[in-house]
Design a protein around this motif. Sequence first.
Motif, short mmCIF file in Angstrom:
data_model
loop_
_atom_site.label_atom_id
_atom_site.label_comp_id
_atom_site.label_asym_id
_atom_site.label_seq_id
_atom_site.Cartn_x
_atom_site.Cartn_y
_atom_site.Cartn_z
N THR A 20 17.37 -38.38 -10.74
CA THR A 20 16.36 -37.76 -11.60
C THR A 20 16.85 -37.61 -13.03
O THR A 20 16.18 -36.95 -13.85
N LYS A 23 17.41 -33.82 -13.89
CA LYS A 23 16.30 -32.88 -13.88
C LYS A 23 16.10 -32.27 -12.50
O LYS A 23 16.15 -32.97 -11.49
N LEU A 25 13.57 -30.69 -9.80
CA LEU A 25 12.16 -30.91 -9.51
C LEU A 25 11.63 -29.85 -8.56
O LEU A 25 12.39 -29.24 -7.79
N SER A 26 10.32 -29.63 -8.59
CA SER A 26 9.65 -28.74 -7.65
C SER A 26 8.36 -29.39 -7.21
O SER A 26 7.92 -30.40 -7.78
N ASP A 29 5.67 -30.47 -9.71
CA ASP A 29 5.85 -31.70 -10.48
C ASP A 29 5.11 -32.88 -9.85
O ASP A 29 4.93 -33.92 -10.51
N PHE A 30 4.73 -32.77 -8.58
CA PHE A 30 4.11 -33.89 -7.87
C PHE A 30 2.61 -33.68 -7.63
O PHE A 30 1.99 -34.49 -6.96
N PRO A 162 9.21 -39.83 -11.04
CA PRO A 162 10.37 -39.15 -11.65
C PRO A 162 11.70 -39.86 -11.45
O PRO A 162 12.74 -39.33 -11.83
#
Length: 603
Positions: A20, A23, A25-26, A29-30, A162
């Motif tokens: 990533t 970064k 992610l959670s 984010d998707f 991502p």
Amino acid sequence: MSKRARVRAPELQGRSWINTGGKELSLADFRGRTLVLDFWTFCCINCLHVLDELRELEEKHRDTVVIIGVHSPKFVHEADHRAVVDAVERYEVHHPVLDDPELATWKQYAVRAWPTLVVIDPEGYVVAQHAGEGHAHALARLVQELEEEHAAKGTLRRGDGPYVPPEPVASDLRFPGKVLALPGGTFLVSDSTRHQLVELAADGESVVRRIGGGGRGFGPDAFSEPQGLALLPDGRVIVADTVNHALRTYDPVSGVIETVAGTGRQWWQGSPTAGPAREVDLSSPWDVAWWADRVWIAMAGVHQLWTYDPATGTVEAAAGTTNEGLVDGPAAEAWFAQPSGLAADPAGGRLWVADSETSALRYVERDEATGGFAVRTAVGTGLFDFGHRDGAAGQALFQHPLGVTALPDGSVAVADTYNHALRRYDPASGEVSTLATDLREPSDAVLVGDDILVVESARHRLTRLRLPDEAVRVESVAHRTQRAATEVAPGALRLDIVFTAPTGQKLDTRYGPSTRLLVSATPPGLLADGAGAGTELSRDLVLADGVTEGVLHVSAMAASCDDDPLNEYPACHVHQQDWGVPVRVGADGVSRLGLVLAGLDDA
């Protein structure tokens, strides 16, 4: 794979993210994309199969689907972050990976087996969960349905994912797998991640030539993650072309590469296990050895040993049942767990086997009573016990060994991969010792005079060691897999395998029952009743009195076919999954154990 009730997906938790660009992610984010969570661990051949199955889906739906690998380790070594980063590169994982060494996300999603796929729709709801491999067709259909549904609702968001690729690293080898000494004094190495063979000079370092175009493929000048190498009596080299599910030959004189076994397709339950070599499917051949006048194949993908006879041009299954575990006996009844290394002893009496998932050293020998072959275990106890312990073979421990090398004195060197060590087993004394430590994921070795040349896969090199007169002594360490045991009540235990045919398919009952269930236990005395094979996907087990813990080994299979009356030639699909379920008996335990074989509906 059918849809489930709308359940909000739990947040993704773990140590750190890979691929990533640094970064974090959670799930937010998707939002607007279909998310596929792939719960995997890099020791698991079934998980590697799923990585390959996902490549086409990932490419075709790159702007609407995001695949996230959730790495959930089995072995202690797999919890090492550097090892996970290496595995992501080694297997060309081109999507973000969440490193989850404590199994936090695994537990949140109630995962029970490697591999497991979870599908989350663009609004953040879990819509399907599936354990096992071989479901690319059903997954592709579900992804297409979700794309159409959410495009119509206005909840689909297209765009780049991502994924951020790592910086390329310059080196002559990249995650090499196996090594072979050629008659002229040079060495041939399977440069697995670069899909090539590399010939090195006698110094084990200088590149003489590269064989193969360097890109993943299945053609006259292409391999896909090649591994095992063995010299044939006619001077050609036979190559385990692992991800192509094939055996190839390479002629060091002419440079010609030929396919001698396999079709390029992966073997599935119900496919032939013998016949003309070019017409029979194989499954992830990991190593090869010339023994008993034929090529023996460590068929890691189906937990068996097969043979290839160049004289007749045929292959056949020679040992193992496809069930995963450690069971000795006549070859046809034995169980293996991802055999990954082979070596014939100099006297020809034994074929040594590195049985990686049971962390065991095993061997095949002639069975004088029957005239066939038998399988024995020298070191190792089963799927869940591993470590680094020297001493008597009955107490010694390895951790996911991938290679074996027969030594002139009749002993065996073991590439003890996840212990980063080279070990030795001496059949004469029944003792295991450590020859060298601080090797990074050794995967094979070859004798060079009084030295041994070791493939340090994660250091991308060959390392020359002097065989010591005395073994190195190390502090003993023992482990069990960290997966939590399921608490079960004493006495009766209902086992239910939940299977729902994927959308557009139905069970294939044209020729009798289309399901199979096989149950056993370690120790065998854990089950007073219910072990054995049957066709029903539910069974009443009885736990024996006095046995408080163990492992239930469950293997389930179901066959389904496309359910379209207008299709004259419907395609059929086999769904299979093996589970090793650690259980602990207690008064507050459950009396029903449910395992999901395919897409699960709201029931």
